[in-house]
Design a protein around this motif. Sequence first.
Motif, PDB file in Angstrom:
ATOM      1  N   GLU A 110       0.716  -1.294  -0.069  1.00 13.30           N
ATOM      2  CA  GLU A 110       0.052  -0.135  -0.026  1.00 13.30           C
ATOM      3  C   GLU A 110       0.719   1.100   0.146  1.00 13.30           C
ATOM      4  O   GLU A 110       0.197   2.361  -0.232  1.00 13.30           O
ATOM      5  CB  GLU A 110      -0.902   0.026   1.040  1.00 13.30           C
ATOM      6  CG  GLU A 110      -0.380  -0.212   2.534  1.00 13.30           C
ATOM      7  CD  GLU A 110      -0.063  -1.528   3.099  1.00 13.30           C
ATOM      8  OE1 GLU A 110      -0.205  -1.607   4.095  1.00 13.30           O
ATOM      9  OE2 GLU A 110       0.206  -2.286   2.125  1.00 13.30           O
ATOM     10  N   SER A 139      -3.523  -3.308   3.227  1.00 12.74           N
ATOM     11  CA  SER A 139      -4.570  -2.686   3.460  1.00 12.74           C
ATOM     12  C   SER A 139      -5.442  -2.673   2.655  1.00 12.74           C
ATOM     13  O   SER A 139      -5.303  -2.759   1.348  1.00 12.74           O
ATOM     14  CB  SER A 139      -4.291  -1.193   3.779  1.00 12.74           C
ATOM     15  OG  SER A 139      -3.109  -1.108   4.816  1.00 12.74           O
ATOM     16  N   ARG A 145      -9.403   5.029   4.428  1.00 16.37           N
ATOM     17  CA  ARG A 145      -8.239   5.741   4.673  1.00 16.37           C
ATOM     18  C   ARG A 145      -8.364   6.816   5.567  1.00 16.37           C
ATOM     19  O   ARG A 145      -9.685   7.233   5.841  1.00 16.37           O
ATOM     20  CB  ARG A 145      -8.130   6.594   3.298  1.00 16.37           C
ATOM     21  CG  ARG A 145      -6.868   7.521   3.455  1.00 16.37           C
ATOM     22  CD  ARG A 145      -6.529   7.872   1.948  1.00 16.37           C
ATOM     23  NE  ARG A 145      -5.271   8.944   1.992  1.00 16.37           N
ATOM     24  CZ  ARG A 145      -4.198   8.627   1.980  1.00 16.37           C
ATOM     25  NH1 ARG A 145      -3.761   7.270   1.944  1.00 16.37           N
ATOM     26  NH2 ARG A 145      -3.141   9.406   2.029  1.00 16.37           N
ATOM     27  N   SER A 149      -3.462   6.446   7.840  1.00 26.08           N
ATOM     28  CA  SER A 149      -2.823   6.283   6.391  1.00 26.08           C
ATOM     29  C   SER A 149      -2.096   7.417   5.964  1.00 26.08           C
ATOM     30  O   SER A 149      -1.015   7.329   5.324  1.00 26.08           O
ATOM     31  CB  SER A 149      -4.211   6.112   5.482  1.00 26.08           C
ATOM     32  OG  SER A 149      -5.013   5.091   6.093  1.00 26.08           O
ATOM     33  N   GLN A 154       0.566   6.190   3.495  1.00 26.02           N
ATOM     34  CA  GLN A 154      -0.016   5.201   2.835  1.00 26.02           C
ATOM     35  C   GLN A 154      -0.527   5.767   1.199  1.00 26.02           C
ATOM     36  O   GLN A 154      -1.265   6.549   1.280  1.00 26.02           O
ATOM     37  CB  GLN A 154      -1.137   4.723   3.280  1.00 26.02           C
ATOM     38  CG  GLN A 154      -1.916   3.264   2.611  1.00 26.02           C
ATOM     39  CD  GLN A 154      -2.982   2.856   3.727  1.00 26.02           C
ATOM     40  OE1 GLN A 154      -3.866   3.295   3.705  1.00 26.02           O
ATOM     41  NE2 GLN A 154      -2.626   2.222   4.776  1.00 26.02           N
ATOM     42  N   ARG A 157      -5.278   1.456  -1.148  1.00 29.79           N
ATOM     43  CA  ARG A 157      -5.841   0.526  -0.434  1.00 29.79           C
ATOM     44  C   ARG A 157      -6.220  -0.433  -1.383  1.00 29.79           C
ATOM     45  O   ARG A 157      -6.752   0.194  -2.776  1.00 29.79           O
ATOM     46  CB  ARG A 157      -6.800   0.917   0.586  1.00 29.79           C
ATOM     47  CG  ARG A 157      -6.061   1.590   1.648  1.00 29.79           C
ATOM     48  CD  ARG A 157      -7.198   2.249   2.577  1.00 29.79           C
ATOM     49  NE  ARG A 157      -7.549   1.211   3.581  1.00 29.79           N
ATOM     50  CZ  ARG A 157      -6.870   0.914   4.864  1.00 29.79           C
ATOM     51  NH1 ARG A 157      -6.092   1.685   5.281  1.00 29.79           N
ATOM     52  NH2 ARG A 157      -7.554  -0.166   5.622  1.00 29.79           N
TER      53      ARG A 157
END
Length: 249
Positions: A110, A139, A145, A149, A154, A157
């Motif tokens: 991710e 994820s 989110r 995140s 990140q 997802r």
Amino acid sequence: MNPAEFANIEALEHSLWWYRGMRRITSGVLDRCFDGRRIGRVLEAGCGTGYYARLLAKERGWTVYPSDLAWEGLSAGRNMGVERLSQADLRELPFRDGAFDLVSIMDVLELFEPGAERVPLSEAFRVLAPGGLLALRTSALGILRSRHSEFVEQRQRFTRGRLMRAVRGCGFRVVRCTYVSLLLLPVALVKFRLWEPLLRRPPASGVRPVPDWLDRMLYGCLRAESGWLGRGLDLPLGQSLILIGEKTA
């Protein structure tokens, strides 16, 4: 990943409910997929501090090679006495073709831009021996989110379908792919889609200690799911995805 997160992980990954529960779930899913395979050499790609790699070596007797790009995680692993640590980019692994029986990539995919996950997956395919397994956790569901995140940087997802297509596109046969953390999904939706937007606080790590009673309750939800998943029952939704892929001969 945000380098500041490594200190949080190092402090809590041995005891926090999420890490304990995810390790239990992942172990159960893996056990059902081994099908008599002999596992000797294992690459833990994106190992963080190397704590999980050390557990795999101790509990299963595997020869584990923990590798990560971030020096912050590797430094923590060195202080813990983790063996065979290496600094490497998942997009260009410094290992020969077919070197491993199992490649483990946990909570790393991710962090790549959408579409860029193909490169590390292709590298995992390259370094696996024919018949070797890919163990992947990432994820799930963009609607989840969160401030965490954003803090860990990140970038995407996955849904089950998109993750399976990405893995198959790199040559793997999907042995199993399931969502996990279904029981806590309603709590996550309320927290991430209602509570956090209402408070409008800046990004922050979600890796933090909780009261013992809450830790036990949250871990209990993951422990219950580990029983279902260990019997081969897949879950229709969840906060994460676990996929086991095979490099066919």
